[in-house]
Design an enzyme around this catalytic site. Structure first.
Site, mmCIF file in Angstrom:
data_model
loop_
_atom_site.group_PDB
_atom_site.id
_atom_site.type_symbol
_atom_site.label_atom_id
_atom_site.label_comp_id
_atom_site.label_asym_id
_atom_site.label_seq_id
_atom_site.Cartn_x
_atom_site.Cartn_y
_atom_site.Cartn_z
ATOM 1 N N PHE A 14 -6.150 -12.330 68.497
ATOM 2 C CA PHE A 14 -7.664 -12.645 68.013
ATOM 3 C C PHE A 14 -7.279 -13.987 67.163
ATOM 4 C CE2 PHE A 14 -11.608 -13.343 66.326
ATOM 5 C CZ PHE A 14 -12.478 -12.654 66.614
ATOM 6 N N ASP A 44 -1.053 -18.919 63.963
ATOM 7 C CA ASP A 44 -3.326 -19.077 62.863
ATOM 8 C C ASP A 44 -1.961 -17.542 62.166
ATOM 9 O OD1 ASP A 44 -5.443 -17.397 62.748
ATOM 10 O OD2 ASP A 44 -5.511 -17.423 65.301
ATOM 11 N N LYS A 55 -10.661 -17.399 55.824
ATOM 12 C CA LYS A 55 -10.130 -15.935 55.178
ATOM 13 C C LYS A 55 -10.160 -16.342 54.017
ATOM 14 C CE LYS A 55 -10.489 -12.491 59.190
ATOM 15 N NZ LYS A 55 -10.359 -13.422 60.833
HETATM 16 C C1 LIG Z 1 -10.763 -13.491 61.813
HETATM 17 C C2 LIG Z 1 -9.629 -14.402 62.375
HETATM 18 C C3 LIG Z 1 -10.259 -15.991 63.744
HETATM 19 C C4 LIG Z 1 -11.497 -16.338 63.428
HETATM 20 O O1 LIG Z 1 -11.873 -16.298 62.365
HETATM 21 P P1 LIG Z 1 -13.344 -16.655 62.227
HETATM 22 O O2 LIG Z 1 -13.135 -17.320 61.054
HETATM 23 O O3 LIG Z 1 -14.299 -15.588 62.324
HETATM 24 O O4 LIG Z 1 -14.203 -18.027 62.410
HETATM 25 C C5 LIG Z 1 -9.778 -16.012 63.480
HETATM 26 N N1 LIG Z 1 -7.690 -15.969 63.962
HETATM 27 C C6 LIG Z 1 -7.494 -14.710 63.630
HETATM 28 C C7 LIG Z 1 -5.774 -13.841 63.903
HETATM 29 C C8 LIG Z 1 -8.627 -14.418 62.728
HETATM 30 O O5 LIG Z 1 -8.216 -13.050 62.054
#
Ligand SMILES: *Cc1c(COP(=O)(O)O)cnc(C)c1O
Length: 395
Positions: free
Chosen positions: A137, A222, A251
């Site tokens: 994700f 990420d 986050k």
């Molecule tokens: C939540 C998340 C995102 C996206 O972040 P947003 O602030 O919702 O755009 C991207 N990568 C990972 C691993 C995430 O958990």
């Protein structure tokens, strides 16, 4: 306003993109939350790994209060003080030499993907392709959605961005086979969050790092969910003993305020020159002031040690349930834990919430535990007791 009134108001006017739990929160402190009807909850979710410091951490609240009364916004046409200070702080605590500030995780990843492509275009040879992984994700913008290896998020949005290819996660040989002349970057989560708290084999990140060196491609990590203390180290890749070329954060970065960051080495960041990328709100002074306070607190060795200790304790208690209550497996690191059920977890989530515990279920059958990192052992035990009763109820 009551829970019911808040829910009705939203249902009547908000675009309905969220499958929400029927509760409206009005107040939080530490690992506790209170809803609009005055009911208390223990938090094993932390706003989806945002409230790593707990709700309303005093240092973050004070930083926001002070900055809000001083300067709210000035534009990236000018310099402001908090943005530079935050970037310096992130560089001091990581491999990074340069930081681009955005407003969300998707924007940080979007910047990472654009930077990789631009770096590739400057290297010559027409390199553009980004390899991402199945089950990942990375966000909801078109580029990050394309890199998100879960079909359910793609439905109805085709065609996606060209030049992004998905490779099985955790499979080093598959990634080695996938890199070709057009490839410019490999993009992975050190631990997949939304995909179900999936921890790759121990040599995976080191293998990807070596592959990136060998083929002269970039490694993008990420760390939006697994970073910032969640696994018991400030950044999850520290467990693997390797560093990426680009790391994305969001986050927990703002201690509850919206902010994202793309952290990179000098060599790669140099491909971004004035005018090629930007964001109106990127580096907003209030968000940055909150993030400075948050990062300082999250980098405290005592907090990281606490995450490892309480994480191990909670993990041990969960592991003792394997084979009972339909729990097949426990996985994760630090306070990013998942319990794989043999059945869908939605009913357990509902049962817990009604009993005053917030937990989450992802990938249909994985109960995900992301408590605030400041949660005490007593609070972890209190939540576990509620969870155990919910599981035993076999709803
Ligand atoms: C939540 C998340 C995102 C996206 O972040 P947003 O602030 O919702 O755009 C991207 N990568 C990972 C691993 C995430 O958990």
């Amino acid at each position: 306003m009551t829970n019911a009134e808040a829910i009705a108001l939203s249902a009547a006017h908000e675009v309905g993109v969220y499958a929400r739990q029927p509760v409206a929160f009005v107040r939080g402190r530490g690992a506790e939350l209170w809803d609009a009807d005055g009911k208390r909850y223990l938090d094993f979710f932390a706003g989806l790994a945002v409230n790593n410091l707990g709700h309303c951490h005093p240092a973050v609240v004070e930083a926001v209060r002070a900055q809000a009364a001083t300067l709210l916004h000035a534009s990236n046409v000018y310099y402001t003080l908090p943005a530079g200070e935050l970037c310096a702080l992130l560089c001091r605590h990581s491999f990074a030499e340069r930081v681009f500030l955005a407003n969300s995780g998707a924007e940080a990843n979007e910047a990472a993907m654009k930077l990789a492509r631009r770096w590739g275009s400057q290297q010559g040879g027409g390199r553009f392709e980004i390899l991402a992984t199945t089950g990942s994700f990375h966000g909801r913008t078109f580029a990050t959605l394309t890199a998100t290896g879960q079909e359910k998020y793609h439905t109805g949005f085709l065609p996606l961005l060209p030049g992004v290819r998905l490779v099985p996660y955790g499979d080093l040989a598959a990634m080695e086979a996938a890199v070709r002349d057009e490839t410019v970057a490999i993009m992975v989560e050190p631990i997949q969050g939304e995909g179900g708290v999936v921890v790759p084999p121990p040599d995976y990140l080191a293998g990807l790092r070596a592959l990136a060196e060998r083929r002269d491609v970039l490694l993008i990590l990420d760390e939006i969910q697994c970073g910032l203390g969640r696994t018991g180290r400030l950044f999850a890749h520290e467990h693997a003993g390797v560093t990426p070329d680009i790391m994305t954060l969001a986050k927990a970065l703002g201690g509850g305020l919206p902010i994202g960051a793309m952290c990179a080495t000098e060599r790669v960041a140099a491909a971004f020159t004035p005018g090629v990328h930007g964001s109106t709100f990127g580096g907003n002074p209030v968000a940055c002031a909150a993030a400075i306070a948050a990062v300082k607190a999250l980098a405290e060795p005592a907090l990281l040690e606490h995450v490892r200790t309480v994480g191990q304790h909670l993990r041990g208690r969960l592991e003792a349930l394997v084979g009972r209550h339909g729990i097949q497996q426990v996985r994760g690191m630090g306070l990013m834990l998942g319990a794989v059920l043999e059945r869908p977890g939605a009913a357990v989530v509902d049962h817990c919430r009604e009993a005053g515990l917030l937990v989450n279920c992802t990938a249909e059958r994985v109960l995900r535990f992301l408590p605030p990192l400041v949660i005490t052992r007593a609070q972890a035990d209190e939540g576990f007791a509620i969870l155990e009763r919910a599981l035993a109820a076999r709803p």
